[in-house]
Design a protein around this motif. Structure first.
Motif, short mmCIF file in Angstrom:
data_model
loop_
_atom_site.label_atom_id
_atom_site.label_comp_id
_atom_site.label_asym_id
_atom_site.label_seq_id
_atom_site.Cartn_x
_atom_site.Cartn_y
_atom_site.Cartn_z
N VAL A 244 0.84 -1.20 0.00
CA VAL A 244 0.00 0.00 0.00
C VAL A 244 0.88 1.25 0.00
CG1 VAL A 244 -1.68 1.34 1.33
CG2 VAL A 244 -1.96 -1.14 1.09
N ALA A 245 1.93 1.24 0.81
CA ALA A 245 2.84 2.38 0.86
C ALA A 245 3.53 2.59 -0.48
CB ALA A 245 3.87 2.16 1.96
N ASP A 246 4.01 1.50 -1.09
CA ASP A 246 4.70 1.61 -2.37
C ASP A 246 3.78 2.13 -3.47
OD1 ASP A 246 7.02 0.66 -1.25
OD2 ASP A 246 6.86 -1.36 -2.07
N ARG A 247 2.53 1.69 -3.45
CA ARG A 247 1.60 2.10 -4.50
C ARG A 247 1.31 3.59 -4.44
NH1 ARG A 247 0.52 -0.04 -9.40
NH2 ARG A 247 -1.51 0.65 -10.17
N SER B 223 16.93 8.34 -16.05
CA SER B 223 16.87 9.45 -16.99
C SER B 223 15.40 9.75 -17.26
CB SER B 223 17.57 9.10 -18.31
OG SER B 223 16.84 8.11 -19.01
N ARG B 224 15.15 10.89 -17.88
CA ARG B 224 13.78 11.23 -18.23
C ARG B 224 13.19 10.21 -19.20
NH1 ARG B 224 13.75 17.89 -18.87
NH2 ARG B 224 13.69 18.35 -16.64
N GLY B 225 14.04 9.64 -20.03
CA GLY B 225 13.56 8.64 -20.97
C GLY B 225 12.96 7.43 -20.29
N ASP B 226 13.39 7.12 -19.08
CA ASP B 226 12.84 5.99 -18.34
C ASP B 226 11.37 6.19 -18.00
OD1 ASP B 226 15.28 4.60 -18.29
OD2 ASP B 226 15.95 5.72 -16.52
N PHE B 227 10.92 7.44 -18.06
CA PHE B 227 9.54 7.75 -17.72
C PHE B 227 8.65 7.90 -18.96
CE2 PHE B 227 11.94 8.88 -14.00
CZ PHE B 227 11.10 8.59 -12.93
N ALA B 228 9.19 7.60 -20.14
CA ALA B 228 8.43 7.82 -21.38
C ALA B 228 7.14 7.00 -21.41
CB ALA B 228 9.31 7.48 -22.59
N GLY B 229 7.23 5.73 -21.05
CA GLY B 229 6.03 4.89 -21.04
C GLY B 229 5.02 5.35 -20.01
N GLY C 156 -2.17 2.39 -14.95
CA GLY C 156 -1.16 1.81 -15.83
C GLY C 156 0.16 2.51 -15.71
N ALA C 157 0.12 3.82 -15.48
CA ALA C 157 1.35 4.58 -15.28
C ALA C 157 2.05 4.12 -13.99
CB ALA C 157 1.05 6.07 -15.21
N ALA C 158 1.28 3.97 -12.93
CA ALA C 158 1.86 3.53 -11.65
C ALA C 158 2.43 2.12 -11.75
CB ALA C 158 0.81 3.60 -10.55
N ASP C 159 1.81 1.29 -12.58
CA ASP C 159 2.32 -0.08 -12.76
C ASP C 159 3.74 -0.10 -13.31
OD1 ASP C 159 -0.05 -1.20 -11.87
OD2 ASP C 159 -0.87 -1.51 -13.88
N GLN C 160 4.11 0.96 -14.03
CA GLN C 160 5.42 0.99 -14.68
C GLN C 160 6.53 1.59 -13.79
OE1 GLN C 160 5.19 2.35 -18.95
NE2 GLN C 160 3.02 2.64 -18.41
N PRO D 8 11.28 -0.57 -8.99
CA PRO D 8 11.90 -0.47 -7.66
C PRO D 8 12.98 0.62 -7.60
CG PRO D 8 11.60 -2.77 -8.23
CD PRO D 8 11.24 -1.98 -9.46
N ALA D 9 13.74 0.79 -8.69
CA ALA D 9 14.76 1.84 -8.71
C ALA D 9 14.12 3.22 -8.59
CB ALA D 9 15.58 1.75 -9.98
N MET D 10 12.98 3.41 -9.24
CA MET D 10 12.27 4.68 -9.13
C MET D 10 11.75 4.89 -7.72
SD MET D 10 10.16 4.69 -12.73
CE MET D 10 10.99 4.67 -14.32
N LEU D 11 11.25 3.84 -7.09
CA LEU D 11 10.74 3.95 -5.73
C LEU D 11 11.83 4.40 -4.75
CD1 LEU D 11 8.43 0.80 -5.41
CD2 LEU D 11 7.71 3.20 -5.42
N ARG D 12 13.08 4.07 -5.05
CA ARG D 12 14.17 4.48 -4.17
C ARG D 12 14.40 5.99 -4.21
NH1 ARG D 12 16.17 1.84 -0.07
NH2 ARG D 12 18.21 2.81 -0.40
N LEU D 13 13.76 6.66 -5.16
CA LEU D 13 13.84 8.12 -5.20
C LEU D 13 13.20 8.73 -3.95
CD1 LEU D 13 13.00 8.73 -8.96
CD2 LEU D 13 15.19 9.20 -7.86
N GLY D 14 12.28 7.99 -3.34
CA GLY D 14 11.65 8.43 -2.10
C GLY D 14 11.87 7.40 -1.02
N ILE D 15 11.05 7.48 0.02
CA ILE D 15 11.08 6.51 1.12
C ILE D 15 9.68 5.95 1.26
CG2 ILE D 15 11.42 6.18 3.60
CD1 ILE D 15 13.40 8.49 3.57
#
Length: 333
Positions: free
Chosen positions: A222-225, A249-255, A267-271, A274-281
């Motif tokens: 729930v927290a990750d979502r 990179s910004r390209g990683d967020f294209a999809g 669908g955006a959240a599904d993409q 884990p590496a992106m999640l490490r941008l926060g806590i």
């Protein structure tokens, strides 16, 4: 240890009041509200929060001189200080070029524009005239001064680039540097210390919060979502400099951006990886405390938690107050 809470101005007004009361009860020292374009007006929201709270400091994060003239920013700050009994803190920055583009505003010379605005606003709030202060730009006349008593106000600069951080370290009262990932704090601290040393500035009273995105829930998924939805919306607007530090990179967020344009936020959240999640806590209280303690060990003296906070923000603030803050605020390095 100072602890603050940052909220977005996409929160419904009544819900924001509930969050402010919860934050004050939970023991937070400061509450900041964003002023992103095309949502709700942060100055209006802060006016309501000033009357709904009694202790917690209130900040706008941020005002920008491209959409609001520095004279009006100073007027707002002075009025907020009066209304809040001296609890107001001003965040100032150039804003996001992408969002400014929505309303047809270009963003040339963001550093120069922000510096000139800062100097003018500070002069006005201190009871002076911008025309008497070098580096405030042109157009100010002798008549440009506030017709209210001086109200010195802490001004923090919103910064992501090293040059903006350096300016903040040399002139402002603090810097609001969004940390993606949170461990970027050590780099920002070094930039602040180096820039301050160049002008011989003592940083004893300088506010350097570790501004992180936080999502906490007893359920890890729930927290990750909740954090994934936040990252999906803002990810491509992040500074390439910060994304590179996280191996992205910004390209990683294209999809992700394509899904959002198609009206598919899930669908955006599904993409979100884990590496992106490490941008926060994100995680349960134990996981959050563990990562925050590592930040404190690196020298953090001010933890600033920003949204999404959790699936239920009020419940998340209460959970932070009950299970996280007591384990952090007594820690010394």
């Amino acid at each position: 240890m100072t602890v603050s809470l940052r909220l977005n101005n996409d929160v419904e007004s009544s819900a924001l009041l509930d969050l402010a009361r919860a934050a004050e009860s939970a023991g937070f020292d400061q509450l900041w509200v964003s002023n992103d374009l095309m949502i709700r007006s942060a100055p209006v929201l802060l006016g309501a929060l000033a009357t709904a709270t009694s202790r917690i400091e209130l900040g706008i994060g941020i005002a920008n001189p491209y959409t609001v003239h520095p004279a009006e920013i100073a007027m707002m700050a002075a009025t907020m200080q009066e209304l809040s009994g001296g609890r107001f803190r001003l965040g100032l920055a150039a804003g996001a070029a992408e969002f400014l583009g929505w309303v047809g505003i270009s963003q040339p010379t963001p550093l120069t524009t922000t510096r000139e605005a800062f100097r003018a606003i500070k002069a006005l709030l201190d009871g002076g005239r911008p025309v008497d202060v070098p580096g405030t730009g042109s157009g100010w006349a002798e008549e440009a001064y506030l017709r209210v008593p001086p109200v010195p106000t802490p001004i923090s600069i919103g910064a992501m680039s090293p040059k903006m951080v350096a300016f903040a370290a040399q002139e402002a009262d603090g810097v609001l540097a969004l940390l993606f990932p949170p461990e970027h704090f050590t780099v920002v601290r070094e930039q602040v210390e180096t820039a301050a040393a160049e002008v011989g500035r003592d940083l004893a009273d300088f506010d350097l919060p570790a501004c992180v995105w936080l999502s906490v829930d007893d359920d890890q998924e729930v927290a990750d979502r909740a954090l994934a939805h936040k990252l999906a919306y803002y990810g491509s607007a992040f500074s390439p400099y910060l994304l590179t530090r996280a191996g992205l990179s910004r390209g990683d967020f294209a999809g992700i951006d394509a899904s959002l344009r198609a009206g598919d936020p899930e669908g955006a959240a599904d993409q979100v990886t884990p590496a992106m999640l490490r941008l926060g806590i994100s995680g349960d209280p134990d996981a959050v405390v563990s990562r925050c303690l590592s930040l404190i060990e690196s020298g953090v003296e001010h933890l600033s938690f920003g949204p999404p906070l959790g699936a239920d923000p009020v419940a998340a603030v209460e959970l932070i107050g009950e299970t996280v803050l007591p384990r952090l605020t007594g820690v010394t390095v």
